[in-house]
Design a protein around this motif. Structure first.
Motif, PDB file in Angstrom:
ATOM      1  N   ILE A  43     -73.074  39.468  78.467  1.00 38.40           N
ATOM      2  CA  ILE A  43     -74.376  40.137  78.436  1.00 38.40           C
ATOM      3  C   ILE A  43     -75.349  39.427  79.375  1.00 38.40           C
ATOM      4  N   VAL A  44     -75.895  40.183  80.300  1.00 39.16           N
ATOM      5  CA  VAL A  44     -76.868  39.646  81.244  1.00 39.16           C
ATOM      6  C   VAL A  44     -78.236  40.200  80.862  1.00 39.16           C
ATOM      7  N   ARG A  45     -79.232  39.344  80.909  1.00 40.19           N
ATOM      8  CA  ARG A  45     -80.560  39.784  80.530  1.00 40.19           C
ATOM      9  C   ARG A  45     -81.535  39.635  81.688  1.00 40.19           C
ATOM     10  N   ILE A  46     -82.285  40.701  81.932  1.00 40.21           N
ATOM     11  CA  ILE A  46     -83.397  40.597  82.879  1.00 40.21           C
ATOM     12  C   ILE A  46     -84.667  40.829  82.079  1.00 40.21           C
TER      13      ILE A  46
ATOM     14  N   GLU B   6     -66.580  50.405  87.082  1.00 45.19           N
ATOM     15  CA  GLU B   6     -65.631  50.120  86.002  1.00 45.19           C
ATOM     16  C   GLU B   6     -66.139  49.016  85.074  1.00 45.19           C
ATOM     17  N   GLY B   7     -66.774  48.008  85.682  1.00 46.82           N
ATOM     18  CA  GLY B   7     -67.048  46.757  84.965  1.00 46.82           C
ATOM     19  C   GLY B   7     -68.291  46.758  84.097  1.00 46.82           C
ATOM     20  N   VAL B   8     -69.260  47.625  84.415  1.00 44.83           N
ATOM     21  CA  VAL B   8     -70.484  47.630  83.609  1.00 44.83           C
ATOM     22  C   VAL B   8     -70.322  48.591  82.440  1.00 44.83           C
ATOM     23  N   LEU B   9     -70.465  48.082  81.229  1.00 41.03           N
ATOM     24  CA  LEU B   9     -70.251  48.921  80.045  1.00 41.03           C
ATOM     25  C   LEU B   9     -71.511  49.688  79.670  1.00 41.03           C
ATOM     26  N   ASN B  10     -72.658  49.020  79.713  1.00 42.27           N
ATOM     27  CA  ASN B  10     -73.905  49.768  79.592  1.00 42.27           C
ATOM     28  C   ASN B  10     -75.111  48.976  80.047  1.00 42.27           C
ATOM     29  N   VAL B  11     -76.180  49.709  80.320  1.00 43.51           N
ATOM     30  CA  VAL B  11     -77.438  49.116  80.754  1.00 43.51           C
ATOM     31  C   VAL B  11     -78.513  49.648  79.820  1.00 43.51           C
ATOM     32  N   GLY B  12     -79.207  48.766  79.111  1.00 45.85           N
ATOM     33  CA  GLY B  12     -80.253  49.200  78.181  1.00 45.85           C
ATOM     34  C   GLY B  12     -81.612  48.688  78.641  1.00 45.85           C
TER      35      GLY B  12
ATOM     36  N   LEU C 143     -80.837  44.877  79.417  1.00 44.65           N
ATOM     37  CA  LEU C 143     -79.614  44.177  79.018  1.00 44.65           C
ATOM     38  C   LEU C 143     -78.423  44.882  79.644  1.00 44.65           C
ATOM     39  N   ILE C 144     -77.596  44.104  80.323  1.00 41.60           N
ATOM     40  CA  ILE C 144     -76.425  44.672  80.979  1.00 41.60           C
ATOM     41  C   ILE C 144     -75.199  44.103  80.289  1.00 41.60           C
ATOM     42  N   ARG C 145     -74.363  44.976  79.801  1.00 44.18           N
ATOM     43  CA  ARG C 145     -73.126  44.479  79.197  1.00 44.18           C
ATOM     44  C   ARG C 145     -71.974  44.708  80.166  1.00 44.18           C
TER      45      ARG C 145
END
Ligand code: ADP
Ligand code: ZN
Ligand code: ZN
Length: 678
Positions: free
Chosen positions: A577-580, A613-619, A637-639
């Motif tokens: 999980i990446v957070r901006i 393919e690699g990004v599951l979702n962006v919230g 949040l990028i999963r």
């Protein structure tokens, strides 16, 4: 021989200056100008003398020789930045999206203009000594020392050192540091916070005398510089400090020991947002050295890597066969049913009364993580959750509404509990002050001391409070997370966790882990002497697995269960999980900015084959803590799938994104390894 040029990083943190500037080396200085040397160079249109660090020496540059400027002088005779740290600096720049100079500044002392690093060391050291220990190690302790000493001889090894509270881990650290120093190697020992672990620090001081440098945050800058210098010159064998001590300029690194390695204080909350464990691992990987992560409750992500990255050494018994304290779970829903509106249960009340009668002491913990945000029914324990994401919805004052910050789902604030129709449903929060008032009401004669953000603003207040409590001046010590760490008070026979749940209902997938850690750690503060001890945990969710496993002191059981859940729900360590995080004064402009950044990001993702393919979702959503210090907070949040290439591409895309955002650095926080999503 063709002339040599130096590639210099200028000591000015600005994105446009974040590259190498090339200078020629004046005749006579060739022997001094080496990687890591601090230099003064003419910079800018008016050639103002400016400090920088030499990063490379090259045979040629693309500049015509007549255009190139010359280094003015070398500021020291030896590299202020150890050359072996340069690869770590570059690694930090990429990992933490910081500027090169920001990473350099972690490794070098903060030099004000009037201070120079004193290269001649008038050695005012007292006699070096190692006081022999008077305890003989248990078999488990001895085994741990042997295994890690073997790695020390081999020069590498990463360990998870999993020992229950009171199992004598510190004694093991001391023996290891001693072995290292016998082999002419130096040791770094990190503790979560010096002022909160006075007893641990004291033990290192007693044992190692002047061989140890203790890096307090209270040191004056000249004291700090003196320590830095002693470490750099190899006079200090052992360094004890909080997270930034991971950058200590040690040359002959033997060991890095991280005590209570699960603590979030090892993650920097300022740029660069490094985690001390990752930097430590990188140091050992690049320069050789053994890494030891000590904890009774290791991070799930570390335990998950057992066998891959780490070897695990466990101590399962407390010293002197002391039992682990029994834990009683109190179901707070029943208190309401029985008509007790107080936050102190009948059970806890009776136990406190007994402590007073016997002249013993109690510690009471109030969990303040993410205060007052989720909505809880005090009759049945129901918490309003997101049906998509399995996290609690967050209460947002504005609009009086509940939101999921992972997927953006919105719900109205319920007037009555959807489960039991009770009206005792509301956003839940509790302060230490409130609990102190309750205690005063029940026990007017008891002496209570509070340790929280409000009472510990002064320099030595932690120490003063803990000393007074140790001397028996107070009956009850009441506090937040702060009091859960390495304290050892023989007269403490009761630990009460007033609210175990506040960690369980935040919109953060680490809630189970945080709650388990907190309860297990605070339980470890009692039963440390022949008087024994017990623990009372108040909760609205007595059946929650984190509470249950903690009450049985069963880390392994907890780990198995937690890792299963993470896998099922696709949370880290199975994903990333990446957070901006963005902050601003105006909510409307901020939300517009955050939304447009997310749009742009999605667009970039859709153009990148490995990210599609690699990004599951962006919230995109306001952060659960929507406003701090008058600033609004929004986050993306990028999963991601857990995959090196996906991670690499994501770093690249976010770098691009940032360069196209119309905001300054400090308003956008990029975190590839957030320890909190609040
Ligand atoms: P941990 O860090 O694992 O919670 P500590 O290192 O604080 O445990 O040890 C708890 C207490 O036990 C300390 O007072 C320590 O001096 C003592 N101790 C450590 N090892 C031994 C031993 N082998 N025999 C007796 N007492 C010990
Ligand atoms: Zn209810
Ligand atoms: Zn959701």
């Amino acid at each position: 021989m063709s002339p040599l040029y130096a590639g210099v990083i200028i000591d000015k943190p600005h994105p446009l200056l974040d590259r190498l500037f090339h200078y020629s080396i004046p005749a006579g200085l060739e022997d001094y100008i080496k990687p890591g040397i601090r230099v003064s160079v003419p910079f800018g249109a008016n050639n103002k003398p400016t400090t920088g660090y030499v990063f490379e020496i090259n045979q040629d540059t693309s500049f015509p020789p007549d255009k190139i400027k010359q280094i003015k002088e070398a500021l020291e005779t030896y590299p202020l930045l150890l050359p072996k740290f340069i690869p770590i600096v570059y690694w930090m720049k990429k990992e933490y999206h910081c500027l090169t100079i920001e990473a350099v500044r972690c490794f070098v002392p903060n030099l004000s203009k009037s201070m120079a690093v004193n290269a001649d060391s008038s050695n005012d050291h007292e006699m070096e000594f190692i006081k022999e220990s008077d305890v003989s190690l248990t078999n488990e302790q001895q085994n741990a020392v042997n295994l890690m000493e073997q790695a020390l001889i081999e020069g590498s090894g990463n360990f998870i050192f999993e020992g229950v509270t009171g199992s004598g881990k510190t004694e093991v650290y001391i023996r290891l540091a001693q072995r290292a120093s016998e082999k002419e190697k130096q040791t770094i020992i990190l503790v979560p916070e010096i002022s909160l672990t006075p007893q641990t620090v004291e033990r290192f001081k007693n044992r190692f005398g002047s061989m140890v440098s203790i890096l307090h945050s209270r040191l004056s800058s000249s004291e700090r510089l003196k320590h830095w210098h002693n470490i750099r010159m190899g006079l200090t064998k052992i360094v004890v400090g909080a997270r930034s001590a991971v950058f200590a300029p040690i040359n002959q690194l033997g060991l890095i020991i991280i005590d209570e390695a699960h603590e979030d204080s090892y993650k920097s909350d300022q740029r660069p947002r490094y985690h001390a464990i990752d930097v430590a691992r990188k140091r050992c990987e690049i320069g050789g050295g053994v890494l030891v992560l000590g904890s009774a409750t290791p991070r799930i992500e570390d335990s998950f890597l057992e066998g891959k990255l780490y070897r695990r050494i466990a101590i399962t018994q407390r010293v002197e066969q002391r039992p682990m304290p029994p834990v009683k779970i109190v179901d707070m829903r029943e208190e309401i049913t029985k008509g007790n509106r107080s936050i102190i249960s009948k059970h806890l009340y009776m136990a406190l009364k007994q402590v007073l009668a016997k002249g013993e002491q109690a510690i009471l913990l109030i969990n303040r993580r993410g205060y007052a945000q989720f909505v809880l029914c005090r009759s049945c324990g129901f918490v309003v959750m997101c049906q998509n994401c399995h996290v609690s919805l967050t209460y947002h004052q504005e609009g009086n509404i509940l939101k999921c910050h992972y997927c953006g789902l919105k719900k109205a604030y319920p007037a009555v509990c959807p489960e039991c129709k009770s009206k005792y449903i509301k956003n839940f929060g509790l302060g230490t002050q409130k609990v102190q008032e309750e205690l005063n009401k029940f026990f007017p004669d008891a002496k209570t001391v509070r340790m929280d953000m409000d009472t510990t603003t002064k320099k030595d207040s932690h120490q003063t409070i803990l000393d007074a409590f140790k001397k028996g001046e107070y009956d009850f010590l009441l506090g937040t997370q702060m009091i859960a760490k390495g304290l050892d008070f023989p007269n403490v026979t009761l630990v009460g966790v007033v609210t175990a749940d506040t960690s369980l209902n935040l919109p953060d997938y680490r809630n189970g882990e945080k709650t388990f850690q907190l309860v297990a750690q605070v339980a470890g503060r009692t039963g440390r002497s022949v008087k024994g001890g017990k623990v009372i945990v108040q909760t609205y969710q007595p059946e929650h697995y984190a509470v249950e496993f903690a009450s049985r002191h069963d880390y392994r059981g907890f780990f198995q269960k937690e890792i299963e859940i993470r896998k099922t729900l696709n949370y880290p360590p199975f994903t990333h999980i990446v957070r901006i995080l963005m902050t601003g004064e105006q909510n409307i402009t901020l939300s517009a900015l955050c939304n447009s950044a997310a749009q742009l990001l999605k667009q970039k993702i859709s153009q990148n084959s490995s990210l599609i393919e690699g990004v599951l979702n962006v919230g995109v959503c306001p952060a659960p803590l929507e406003k701090i210090n008058g600033k609004y907070r929004w986050q993306i949040l990028i999963r991601l799938k857990r995959d090196e290439q996906v991670l690499d591409q994501c770093h690249a895309v976010i770098d691009e994104l940032c360069s196209s955002l119309p905001v300054t650095e400090e308003r956008v926080i990029i975190d590839f390894y957030p320890v909190s999503l609040l």
